[in-house]
Scaffold this active site. Structure first.
Site, PDB file in Angstrom:
ATOM      1  N   HIS A 118      77.523  33.000  11.790  1.00 44.57           N
ATOM      2  CA  HIS A 118      76.867  32.781  12.996  1.00 44.57           C
ATOM      3  C   HIS A 118      77.497  33.151  14.196  1.00 44.57           C
ATOM      4  CE1 HIS A 118      74.573  30.551   9.959  1.00 44.57           C
ATOM      5  NE2 HIS A 118      75.344  29.565   9.793  1.00 44.57           N
ATOM      6  N   ARG A 119      78.648  34.184  14.122  1.00 46.00           N
ATOM      7  CA  ARG A 119      79.383  34.390  15.183  1.00 46.00           C
ATOM      8  C   ARG A 119      80.419  33.239  15.743  1.00 46.00           C
ATOM      9  NH1 ARG A 119      78.193  38.242  12.890  1.00 46.00           N
ATOM     10  NH2 ARG A 119      77.802  40.492  13.906  1.00 46.00           N
ATOM     11  N   LEU A 120      80.627  32.313  14.984  1.00 46.09           N
ATOM     12  CA  LEU A 120      81.341  31.099  15.504  1.00 46.09           C
ATOM     13  C   LEU A 120      82.943  31.318  14.967  1.00 46.09           C
ATOM     14  CD1 LEU A 120      78.962  28.212  14.953  1.00 46.09           C
ATOM     15  CD2 LEU A 120      79.626  29.517  17.016  1.00 46.09           C
TER      16      LEU A 120
ATOM     17  N   ARG B 107      76.742  41.928  10.738  1.00 44.84           N
ATOM     18  CA  ARG B 107      76.641  41.400   9.205  1.00 44.84           C
ATOM     19  C   ARG B 107      77.560  40.039   9.335  1.00 44.84           C
ATOM     20  NH1 ARG B 107      81.933  41.219   7.160  1.00 44.84           N
ATOM     21  NH2 ARG B 107      83.343  42.591   8.148  1.00 44.84           N
TER      22      ARG B 107
END
Length: 216
Positions: free
Chosen positions: A194-196, A13
């Site tokens: 965005h997994r940042l 997610r």
């Protein structure tokens, strides 16, 4: 073994609750930890003081378990346990320890690295006698981490001791104590899109704290 019905590789997610910027940081980590803990309590998270405690045995095998944080201040973070427990045996050989606070619904994690020091009897006694009486009796009942034949053994011992201490004070067991984790490193993780993710690490240095941003 049959194939699992759920393809966990596709479970993911987006983290969208907000970021962590350098302007949000405090000069020392416990002030930021206190702020995050207060927010975890305000969000009514289940067991906001629950932390995963990791220790290593004499063979280098890591172990983890959930323990409740009971106090923190400039000297460190405090938890209590049976001194005959597996974690206490590990710390007797290797005082290095890791704590992890998994505040999933806030998309936050806090990791602590440090060394564990035994609390004084005075400190332990003060906390022990602040606990509910049934919790005090429970400390006497369990030889933590030892093998038992059935749950009934614990329940029978609990009822026996509850009757014994019915009208008197429960004494502090000699095998029950606590530890203060002297903090060397604290890392704060905030989920990002965005997994940042945002990660900042505090490391003790020359009487102060060095702060660095880490790549996610």
């Amino acid at each position: 073994m049959t194939e699992p019905k759920i393809d966990i590789a596709d479970l993911r997610r987006e983290y969208t609750r907000g970021g962590l910027r350098r302007a949000d940081l405090t000069p020392e980590p416990l002030a930021l930890f206190e702020r995050w803990l207060e927010q975890a309590c305000e969000a009514r998270l289940a067991d906001p003081t629950a932390m995963c405690v990791a220790t290593v045995d004499q063979h280098g095998q890591p172990y983890q378990r959930m323990v409740l944080l009971k106090h923190f201040d400039g000297a460190g973070m405090v938890f209590y346990t049976n001194l005959g427990s597996r974690k206490a045996e590990h710390l007797a050989h290797n005082a290095r320890i890791s704590l992890h606070f998994p505040w999933h619904s806030l998309e936050r994690q806090v990791m602590v690295l440090g060394r564990a020091e035994r609390l004084s009897v005075v400190e332990v006694m003060k906390y022990f006698h602040s606990r509910p009486k049934d919790s005090q009796i429970g400390a006497w009942v369990s030889r933590q981490s030892s093998r038992i034949s059935a749950r009934g053994v614990l329940e029978g011992k609990f009822l026996e001791l509850k009757q014994k201490f019915l009208h008197g004070e429960v004494p502090l067991p000699s095998f029950w104590g606590g530890y203060r984790v002297v903090i060397d490193t604290m890392e704060f993780w905030q989920g990002g899109e965005h997994r940042l993710h945002d990660r900042f690490i505090y490391q003790r240095q020359d009487g102060g704290w060095a702060i660095d941003r880490l790549a996610p």
